[in-house]
Design an enzyme around this catalytic site. Structure first.
Site, mmCIF file in Angstrom:
data_model
loop_
_atom_site.group_PDB
_atom_site.id
_atom_site.type_symbol
_atom_site.label_atom_id
_atom_site.label_comp_id
_atom_site.label_asym_id
_atom_site.label_seq_id
_atom_site.Cartn_x
_atom_site.Cartn_y
_atom_site.Cartn_z
ATOM 1 C CD GLU A 68 0.058 -14.283 2.091
ATOM 2 O OE1 GLU A 68 -0.219 -13.784 0.995
ATOM 3 O OE2 GLU A 68 0.460 -13.605 3.052
ATOM 4 C CE1 TYR A 151 3.004 -11.987 -1.815
ATOM 5 C CE2 TYR A 151 1.177 -13.544 -2.002
ATOM 6 C CZ TYR A 151 1.803 -12.503 -1.338
ATOM 7 O OH TYR A 151 1.273 -12.000 -0.191
ATOM 8 C CG ASP A 169 2.275 -7.839 -2.960
ATOM 9 O OD1 ASP A 169 3.279 -7.119 -2.794
ATOM 10 O OD2 ASP A 169 1.148 -7.523 -2.550
ATOM 11 C CB CYS A 224 2.267 3.439 -2.159
ATOM 12 S SG CYS A 224 3.184 3.908 -3.645
ATOM 13 C CB CYS A 231 2.048 11.514 -1.771
ATOM 14 S SG CYS A 231 2.029 10.523 -3.293
ATOM 15 C CB CYS A 234 3.899 8.407 1.760
ATOM 16 S SG CYS A 234 5.189 7.201 1.380
ATOM 17 C CB CYS A 240 8.810 9.043 -3.264
ATOM 18 S SG CYS A 240 7.884 8.284 -4.625
#
Length: 354
Positions: A68, A151, A169, A224, A231, A234, A240
């Site tokens: 991370e 985060y 994030d 995305c 898209c 997606c 959306c």
DNA sequence: GACTCGTGGGA
DNA sequence: TTCCCAAGAGT
């Protein structure tokens, strides 16, 4: 609260609507619609998630934390090899804490923002000394560690310890902005409204919340994306709000970070020299070789001074710093900054990693 | 809040 | 080539 249309088949009635009903910007949706979103992304993640080592079954909380921190502002592909080296060399926090901080900085390589390496070393030291070598398993405990912000604390709590945490994030912000907010991009900086929205969207079930956090993040990273989102691929394109609104453009233009000629560029070049150097570097050499001499040739490392044995990497690093043509005042500022940050130490006219 | 802090690859 | 931007944190 107005009832909102769920994932119903496109009947003549629904098709006749002039404008698809926009979801509430705060993320409030029909519970059934929310469950459909959760299920869709859960399925998608199960099928499309990347095989990343810090997601493997044999992962450790320490490995998750290291990943991370390395991933802060740094792409996955660049993190992978360095993370593997770190895990092989320092499988536990105490292993890293037992070495000088400079070793962490050197092993950080070219990931950028080397202060992260320093803070990871500091975190390892705290974990070893105050937590019996085990990572704190709560957001609050994690947040107290150096280099761990909101985060990272939430991400480690969720991905290492399976906790229900609101992870936000840059990927998640963008997905929420489009999917729920109907906007091309999130605000320049994280807002309280975004945090509330993320909390509303988070599944109540603990285990599902963990998958949801990972899935939304993964969707932002793979589909995305900031530029030219895919898209067509997606799994939630039909829900959306941004697409329903006709994909309006961003309402602002992000300010790019200046780079050429900045102190930051000089710091980076100096750090590259210190990482490559086997021995402490004399300050005098920096002053002589790297200041105000753009266009001239750097003295060949190895000709007249203590770089007689300088190898390729060090030679390259010196050449790059020389090419900047840094002025004396700028070099002074850059060095002062590095010393103040603890990324370099000076003793007896020599500079080295801590 | 506004700034600062690295690096390299893709559009 | 230039610009954008990638799992942020600390001051």
């Amino acid at each position: 609260m107005t009832p909102r249309r769920g994932a119903v088949p496109a009947t003549a009635a629904t098709r006749r609507r002039a404008q698809p009903e926009a979801p509430a910007p705060d993320g409030a949706r029909d519970p059934e619609q929310l469950r459909a979103l959760h299920a869709a992304l859960e399925d998608w993640f199960g099928a499309e998630a990347r095989d990343l080592p810090w997601r493997e079954h044999d992962r450790t909380p320490w490995g998750v934390l290291v990943s991370e921190v390395m991933l802060q502002q740094t792409p996955v592909v660049r993190v992978l090899p360095v993370w593997r080296e770190w895990m092989a060399r320092w499988p536990r926090p105490a292993d890293l804490a037992a070495e000088p901080a400079g070793e962490a900085v050197r092993a950080w390589g070219r990931l950028g923002y080397p202060r992260r390496a320093l803070r990871l070393h500091a975190a390892a030291t705290v974990i070893a000394a105050e937590h019996d070598g085990e990572l704190p398993d709560t957001e609050e405990g994690l947040l107290a560690l150096p280099g761990v912000g909101t985060y990272t604390a939430a991400a480690v709590a969720a991905f290492a310890f399976g906790r229900r945490a609101t992870v936000v994030d840059t990927n998640i912000r963008r997905v929420h902005a489009r999917l729920v907010g109907g906007e091309a991009l999130p605000a320049p900086s994280l807002t309280a409204a975004e945090l509330r929205r993320a909390a509303i969207l988070l599944p109540a079930d603990r285990e599902r919340s963990v998958v949801w956090n990972a899935a939304v993040m993964e969707l932002g990273a793979l589909v995305c994306t900031a530029r030219s989102p895919r898209c067509a691929e997606c799994p939630v394109a039909g829900a959306c709000a941004w697409r329903a609104a006709g994909e309006p453009p961003p309402t602002y233009t992000p300010r790019g970070q200046a780079w050429h000629g900045t102190d930051r560029q000089v710091r980076g070049a100096v750090m590259a020299v210190l990482r490559a150097a086997e021995q402490p570097v004399t300050r005098e050499l920096l002053d002589r070789e790297m200041v105000g001499s753009a266009g001239s040739e750097p003295s060949a490392p190895g000709s007249t001074h203590h770089f007689a044995e300088a190898g390729g990497p060090l030679r390259d690093a010196i050449t790059r710093l020389h090419a900047l043509g840094t002025g004396p005042d700028q070099l002074e500022r850059a060095l002062a900054g590095l010393l103040a940050d603890g990324l370099a130490v000076e003793a007896e006219g020599h500079l080295r990693l801590p």
